[in-house]
Design a protein around this motif. Structure first.
Motif, PDB file in Angstrom:
ATOM      1  N   LEU A  71       0.967  -1.272  -0.001  1.00 51.13           N
ATOM      2  CA  LEU A  71      -0.108   0.181  -0.294  1.00 51.13           C
ATOM      3  C   LEU A  71       0.886   1.486   0.232  1.00 51.13           C
ATOM      4  CD1 LEU A  71      -3.315   0.893   1.546  1.00 51.13           C
ATOM      5  CD2 LEU A  71      -1.395   2.007   1.925  1.00 51.13           C
ATOM      6  N   GLU A  73       0.631   5.400   0.349  1.00 58.01           N
ATOM      7  CA  GLU A  73       0.325   6.388   0.434  1.00 58.01           C
ATOM      8  C   GLU A  73       0.725   8.207  -0.169  1.00 58.01           C
ATOM      9  OE1 GLU A  73      -1.312   7.955   5.042  1.00 58.01           O
ATOM     10  OE2 GLU A  73       0.899   8.356   4.986  1.00 58.01           O
ATOM     11  N   GLY A 218      -7.259   4.815  -3.459  1.00 51.11           N
ATOM     12  CA  GLY A 218      -7.854   5.059  -2.406  1.00 51.11           C
ATOM     13  C   GLY A 218      -7.863   6.747  -2.585  1.00 51.11           C
ATOM     14  N   THR A 220      -8.086   9.907   1.182  1.00 46.99           N
ATOM     15  CA  THR A 220      -7.730  10.100   2.333  1.00 46.99           C
ATOM     16  C   THR A 220      -8.736  10.905   1.889  1.00 46.99           C
ATOM     17  OG1 THR A 220      -5.862  11.198   1.922  1.00 46.99           O
ATOM     18  CG2 THR A 220      -5.753   8.605   2.698  1.00 46.99           C
ATOM     19  N   LEU A 226      -4.150   7.121  -2.130  1.00 51.55           N
ATOM     20  CA  LEU A 226      -3.853   5.289  -2.173  1.00 51.55           C
ATOM     21  C   LEU A 226      -3.907   4.560  -2.902  1.00 51.55           C
ATOM     22  CD1 LEU A 226      -5.305   4.559   1.881  1.00 51.55           C
ATOM     23  CD2 LEU A 226      -3.438   6.063   1.378  1.00 51.55           C
ATOM     24  N   PHE A 228      -3.371   0.410  -4.070  1.00 48.94           N
ATOM     25  CA  PHE A 228      -2.674  -1.070  -3.225  1.00 48.94           C
ATOM     26  C   PHE A 228      -2.849  -2.224  -4.358  1.00 48.94           C
ATOM     27  CE2 PHE A 228      -5.323  -4.506  -1.616  1.00 48.94           C
ATOM     28  CZ  PHE A 228      -5.409  -4.716  -0.901  1.00 48.94           C
ATOM     29  N   LEU A 250      -8.125  -0.401   2.973  1.00 50.70           N
ATOM     30  CA  LEU A 250      -8.207   0.877   2.610  1.00 50.70           C
ATOM     31  C   LEU A 250      -8.268   1.946   3.424  1.00 50.70           C
ATOM     32  CD1 LEU A 250      -8.938   0.899  -1.347  1.00 50.70           C
ATOM     33  CD2 LEU A 250      -6.450   1.136  -0.612  1.00 50.70           C
ATOM     34  N   LYS A 251      -9.539   1.575   3.733  1.00 52.02           N
ATOM     35  CA  LYS A 251     -10.497   2.270   5.133  1.00 52.02           C
ATOM     36  C   LYS A 251      -9.560   1.969   6.281  1.00 52.02           C
ATOM     37  CE  LYS A 251     -14.119   2.501   8.207  1.00 52.02           C
ATOM     38  NZ  LYS A 251     -15.815   1.530   8.677  1.00 52.02           N
ATOM     39  N   TYR A 253      -6.285   2.229   6.521  1.00 51.13           N
ATOM     40  CA  TYR A 253      -5.037   3.162   6.337  1.00 51.13           C
ATOM     41  C   TYR A 253      -5.300   4.227   6.013  1.00 51.13           C
ATOM     42  CZ  TYR A 253      -1.957  -0.544   7.021  1.00 51.13           C
ATOM     43  OH  TYR A 253      -1.237  -1.190   7.391  1.00 51.13           O
ATOM     44  N   ALA A 255      -8.187   5.705   4.244  1.00 52.71           N
ATOM     45  CA  ALA A 255      -9.398   6.083   2.856  1.00 52.71           C
ATOM     46  C   ALA A 255     -10.369   6.207   3.418  1.00 52.71           C
ATOM     47  CB  ALA A 255      -8.971   5.060   1.633  1.00 52.71           C
ATOM     48  N   GLY A 258     -12.906   4.156  -1.781  1.00 54.01           N
ATOM     49  CA  GLY A 258     -11.572   3.390  -2.642  1.00 54.01           C
ATOM     50  C   GLY A 258     -12.483   2.489  -3.518  1.00 54.01           C
ATOM     51  N   ASN A 260     -11.714  -0.385  -7.497  1.00 54.81           N
ATOM     52  CA  ASN A 260     -11.532  -1.678  -7.637  1.00 54.81           C
ATOM     53  C   ASN A 260     -11.217  -1.481  -9.047  1.00 54.81           C
ATOM     54  OD1 ASN A 260     -10.727  -4.655  -6.997  1.00 54.81           O
ATOM     55  ND2 ASN A 260     -11.619  -5.077  -8.674  1.00 54.81           N
TER      56      ASN A 260
END
Length: 615
Positions: A71, A73, A218, A220, A226, A228, A250-251, A253, A255, A258, A260
């Motif tokens: 991941l 950031e 994602g 934030t 983010l 991933f 994702l949440k 960390y 986000a 998010g 896919n």
């Protein structure tokens, strides 16, 4: 961050594939900024900052199944950060020319690349992209109905975007939903996914297609991006995840939104530092690990490689990525204050709690967004009050963490009252990673008091390291050099002897001793203490000259490593058998051509040994 691996006749770069020879021997050259973390879920997380504005989390977890994920950031406001996506193929069929992510990074001089949209072949090497795509303001593929995207504007504003119209047909051309985004922002560098899996902090993933490699993105609440990936279809390495699980990561960390992106064999993450290397383990061709697929488009970043001193740390108790707070009283890392029968008689009945709290409950300029909060108060009129707050014994609760008695331990603390703090450790023969639950045996030793003679033993702790009220403090316990005082528990199997006798042990408790005023009185007010960021400090390594490479020397004789680096430069060769404890083997100076040779007389065909250089 720069990690370089070199084998005779080939160059392999990246942490996913260290070079192994017969006998399992591994050659590892490393000059990195990295911290090792054990989070509450039991995952092993390696944190690094390879580029300015980019934090890289490499996560390996065994439960509920084996997974390996990455991941990133990304702070889009950081100096040197710029974004780019695969450009249109112009008048050719479809939208783009297929390309491996590695080649995309190389062609455009990028530092990071990741695969993006779902796609299919139009003809030959030309690809149709599914959903929105734009490159530097050229919007060349429309939205699909209900499918989300990520857009980065020309001034690096990152947004989740969705189409204005919501056609319900899944048959082209009715499936197309135009080029107008919600919110109404100028599309500049945009990529699209097939599902919105996280929206306004709520996990809404519904695509139930099993466990696979995944790529996701994602946003934030403070505008960071983010990126991933999780590997899959590779049982020895990583079994993959569902989109629901990806959304929760994702949440966790940070986000709030998010999406896919294309996954499976397309999932690929590339770093270029300075040469492009594959960071994850893709299964691009026939699900064969390490093979790379040609994809329809990619998202890339320009970024500045960090040039600064680096610190290795093993962060064993961090609460930043817990999103269900506050936690239950005494459930994580430290038990409630009254749990210890050694000191509960000194405490008022309530408040009496130990719980992880969120940002709203943090004092002053907190070090992060989560911290473990302790609350208690001492009864009045006591002769020598003190508090022992015990660590848990259960691994899932970050119980009794293993630390090295040969390295410093540090953490951040804030208290509303003046007080002093010590560590209470136990001499054990614990093995395992730093932060793992250790063997709860051995004598008790206070760490961090005033200087005493070796072998000093007391029945109550001395004053420890001073914490001043109202400010965050980083407490550092330099274990190999701190004062050690044995605790006489009046039990032969538990009594300390004032000596750290083993290379490793466990942190059994934190100890708090009140500060007395000029009149000799101590405070009976409610104590509120916040703690976070517990870590073993490996070392600080100054950034040196450009990196060197290692390679195995000629087969047949003693094990030999050939160093190819900067001319007339000293390099320190370090050796490890477990990647935790490193021993300096030799300091070698390169010749005028930057060459040197290291012989390892302890190497044999049956022993796995790791090697690295530092400056």
């Amino acid at each position: 961050m720069k990690q370089v691996y070199k084998r005779e006749g080939a160059v392999e770069r990246g942490p996913g594939n260290p070079i192994r020879w017969s006998g399992g021997r591994v050659l590892w050259l490393m000059a990195v900024q990295v911290a090792v973390v054990w989070v509450a879920e039991g995952a092993r997380v390696i944190i690094s900052e390879p580029f300015e504005g980019v934090t890289h989390y490499r996560i390996n977890q065994e439960q509920p199944r084996r997974v390996s994920l990455h991941l990133l950031e990304i702070d889009p406001s950081a100096p040197g950060i710029g974004f780019f996506t695969t450009p249109s193929n112009g008048d050719a069929p479809g939208d783009t020319v297929h390309q491996r992510t590695r080649d995309f990074v190389s062609e455009h001089g990028l530092q990071i690349g990741i695969n993006a949209n779902f796609s299919n072949y139009a003809s030959g090497i030309n690809m149709n992209l599914l959903n929105i795509a734009a490159s530097e303001g050229d919007v060349y593929s429309p939205f699909y109905a209900g499918w989300p995207g990520i857009n980065i504007t020309a001034d690096n504003q990152v947004d989740l975007v969705t189409p204005v119209s919501e056609n319900v047909s899944h048959d082209p051309p009715d499936f197309f939903s135009g080029y107008d985004p919600v919110p109404d922002v100028p599309l500049y560098n945009a990529v699209g996914g097939n599902e919105l899996i996280l929206q306004n902090g709520a996990v809404i993933a519904t695509w139930a297609d099993g466990l696979h490699p995944r790529t996701a993105a994602g946003v934030t609440d403070d505008g960071k991006l983010l990126l991933f990936t999780v590997d899959g279809r590779n049982s020895d390495h990583s079994q993959g995840m569902s989109t629901t699980e990806v959304a929760y990561v994702l949440k966790q960390y940070g986000a709030v939104h998010g999406i896919n992106l294309d996954g499976g064999g397309s999932t690929t993450l590339i770093f270029s530092d300075p040469d492009p290397r594959v960071v994850n383990v893709p299964v691009g061709i026939g699900n064969e690990p390490g093979t790379e697929r040609y994809v329809g488009n990619n998202l890339g970043l320009w970024a500045t490689v960090r040039e600064r001193p680096l610190t290795y740390t093993h962060l064993f108790a961090s609460f930043e990525h817990l999103f269900d707070v506050p936690t239950a009283n005494g459930a994580l890392f430290l038990r409630r204050p009254s749990y210890s029968g050694s000191t509960d008689q000194y405490l008022a009945p309530a408040p009496d709690d130990s719980m992880v709290v969120g940002e709203a409950d943090l004092p002053g300029d907190g070090k992060g967004k989560r911290a473990l909060r302790l609350r208690w108060s001492f009864l009045p009129g006591l002769e020598d009050p003190w508090l022992r707050v015990s660590t848990h014994t259960a691994p899932e609760a970050l119980g009794q963490p293993i630390v090295s008695f040969q390295k410093p331990v540090r953490f951040n603390i804030h208290s509303n009252l003046d007080m002093t703090v010590l560590l209470l450790v136990r001499n054990t023969e614990s093995t395992g990673d730093y932060g793992a639950t250790g063997d709860p045996t051995g004598g008790f030793e206070f760490i961090g008091g005033p200087p005493v003679a070796d072998g000093a033993v007391v029945t109550a702790p001395p004053e420890g390291k001073r914490v001043r009220a109202g400010e965050w403090t980083t407490l550092k316990f330099d274990l190999p050099n701190e004062s050690v005082t044995g605790w006489d528990v009046n039990h032969s199997a538990l009594d300390g002897n004032g000596v750290l006798e083993t290379p490793r042990g466990i942190i059994q408790s934190l100890v708090f001793v009140p500060v007395r005023g000029e009149d000799g009185a101590y405070s009976t007010d409610l104590a509120v203490v916040h703690l976070e960021g517990f870590e073993v400090v490996e070392r600080v390594i100054p950034r040196g000259p450009p990196g060197a490479t290692l390679k195995r020397g000629d087969a047949g004789g003693p094990f030999r490593l050939e160093i190819d680096g900067v001319a007339n430069t000293e390099y320190i060769v370090e050796v490890s058998e477990d990647l935790d404890d490193w021993t300096e083997a030799e300091t070698i100076e390169t010749d005028a051509e930057g060459k040197a040779i290291f012989f390892d007389p302890q190497a044999d065909a049956e022993t796995r040994r790791f090697y690295r250089l530092r400056y």
